[in-house]
Design an enzyme around this catalytic site. Structure first.
Site, PDB file in Angstrom:
ATOM      1  NE  ARG A  40      -4.340  -1.567   1.731  1.00 45.28           N
ATOM      2  CZ  ARG A  40      -5.245  -1.992   2.589  1.00 45.28           C
ATOM      3  NH1 ARG A  40      -5.032  -1.874   3.890  1.00 45.28           N
ATOM      4  NH2 ARG A  40      -6.372  -2.509   2.165  1.00 45.28           N
ATOM      5  CE  LYS A 202     -17.973 -16.701   9.352  1.00 49.11           C
ATOM      6  NZ  LYS A 202     -17.965 -15.715  10.419  1.00 49.11           N
ATOM      7  N   GLY A 355      -8.729  -8.784   0.458  1.00 48.87           N
ATOM      8  CA  GLY A 355      -7.412  -8.801   1.102  1.00 48.87           C
ATOM      9  C   GLY A 355      -6.702 -10.137   0.974  1.00 48.87           C
ATOM     10  N   GLY A 378     -12.378  -4.318   1.961  1.00 50.55           N
ATOM     11  CA  GLY A 378     -13.786  -4.008   2.217  1.00 50.55           C
ATOM     12  C   GLY A 378     -14.365  -3.039   1.209  1.00 50.55           C
TER      13      GLY A 378
END
Ligand code: ADP
Ligand code: MG
Length: 401
Positions: A40, A202, A355, A378
């Site tokens: 980043r 999930k 991520g 996100g």
């Protein structure tokens, strides 16, 4: 609506100006506060160089970790500022405060050709509550605002959205622009065949992404533990695999409505647990043993998914195919990464969001072999869900190019 970008500012709007840059320097640190992954930081450099080349004076804001609104030395941006300086080959100043008089003095005294990094915005109580007083105080540190923090754009915080109430121009940085372009084009006008690959642990965190992508894609390839919830919806046994019992009904509805577009693994790599990679073995999806868990897609599935990717013109991937942190349960994920790299060479647009998926592609050494790896976990998910990102919405609207 396309947003105005830093490239649409005139040289006069930048020369000698204090440009407040909201970057996403939220990198992992080890116990000694050493940066363990500088992806980043590297990604923030093009915008800073662009500004320096035009004689602007960049003042950088970022959050790091979750310090809960008060200073915590564990989350200081100091080591990040140091690494930024090393990577840019220049002196990068660091100020231990953000909204105080000292920061104000430093922001006024920075000379052309310098970069200044201010301390973690989340050390300030008003950051996450988007306190207008903080937004205003931050705005006073610059003459122009550039938001390059795509990874933080889904949060309406003082340094992302609030500050824009008090400073104009407020534009997107080069990284932000790139992220919005890639993800935006894939959603709005993808070249077909358009294939999405979804995995991870999930299904619950990805329902909105599935709902948003399903009508647009030609095929949705499912992997990860998520596949097991779908298996249960089909009436298959899944042993000790991770299943979200309360989502089985929803998985069934998705299968009913999607027709043949949702594609599930034919086989699975199973083992009694992640700790027993030595006894991992492949089974057909209707033969998962009672005491074992699916920890990766099987080899036949990896092959057929790779073929589907090879035929695509647009590919979006979110979520690893298995427990890629532990070999051999990384095989399916690696196969997908290689298939993405191959089809990119043949001109397809390939995007990795999330991520863990980004980490997997980097681990395979293929981060530069796909079209775009999103730096925002996100944020890229929320964008793919079709949600507006407050940090983007707050920026100036752009002229058509
Ligand atoms: P991303 O960060 O790319 O959005 P997720 O956070 O949704 O991805 O999922 C990543 C996690 O899913 C990884 O930690 C991986 O170990 C886990 N995972 C993938 N497949 C399985 C599986 N079959 N069983 C348990 N965990 C899995
Ligand atoms: Mg994740």
């Amino acid at each position: 609506m396309k947003k105005r970008t830093v490239r649409q500012l005139s040289d006069d709007e930048l020369r000698d100006k204090r440009v407040l840059v909201r970057a996403d320097l939220n990198v992992p640190l080890d116990d000694h506060c050493e940066v363990t992954d500088d992806t980043r930081i590297r990604a923030s450099i093009p915008t800073l160089r662009y500004l320096l080349e035009r004689g602007a004076r960049p003042i950088v804001l970022s959050h790091l970790g979750r310090p809960k609104g008060k200073p915590d030395p564990k989350y200081s941006l100091q080591p990040v500022a140091k690494r930024l300086g090393e990577l840019m080959g220049m002196k990068v100043g660091f100020v231990e405060t953000t909204d105080t008089d000292e920061a104000m003095k430093c922001s006024n005294s920075i000379s052309t050709g310098e970069v200044l990094v201010l301390e973690n915005t989340r050390f300030l109580g008003g950051e996450e509550t988007n306190d207008p007083r903080l937004g205003r105080a931050l705005s006073a540190l610059g003459d122009v605002f550039v938001n390059d923090a795509f990874g933080a754009a889904h949060r309406a915080h003082a340094s992302t959205a609030g500050v824009c109430e008090y400073i104009r121009p407020a534009v997107a940085g080069l990284l932000m622009e790139r992220e919005l372009d890639y993800l935006g084009r894939a959603l709005a006008s993808p070249a077909h065949p358009f294939v999405s690959i979804l995995g991870g642990s999930k299904i619950s965190g990805k329902i909105d992404v599935i709902a948003q992508l399903l009508p647009k894609v030609d095929a949705m390839l499912i992997g990860g533990a998520m596949a097991c919830t779908f298996f249960r919806a089909m009436g298959l046994e899944t042993g000790t695999s991770l299943v979200e019992e309360d989502r089985i009904g929803m998985a069934r509805e998705l299968l009913d409505s999607a027709g043949t577009r949702i594609i599930l693994p034919h086989d699975a790599l199973v083992a009694p647990s992640v700790e027993r990679p030595d006894v991992a073995h492949a089974v057909a999806r209707n033969a998962i043993p009672a005491g074992e868990a699916m920890l990766d897609i099987g080899p036949r599935t990896a092959e057929s998914y790779s073929r589907a990717i090879a035929a695509a013109k647009t590919v979006i991937w979110n979520g690893p195919m298995g427990v890629f942190e532990t070999p051999p349960f990384d095989k399916g994920t690696l196969a997908i990464a290689h298939a993405m790299a191959e089809v990119t060479k043949r001109g397809a647009v390939t995007i990795v969001g999330g991520g863990d998926s980004a980490a997997a592609v980097a681990q395979a050494g293929l981060a530069d072999s796909v079209s775009h790896v999103s730096t925002g976990g996100g944020a890229s998910l929320e964008f793919l869900e079709g949600k507006a990102l407050p940090g983007v919405e707050a920026l100036d609207d752009g002229e058509a190019e």
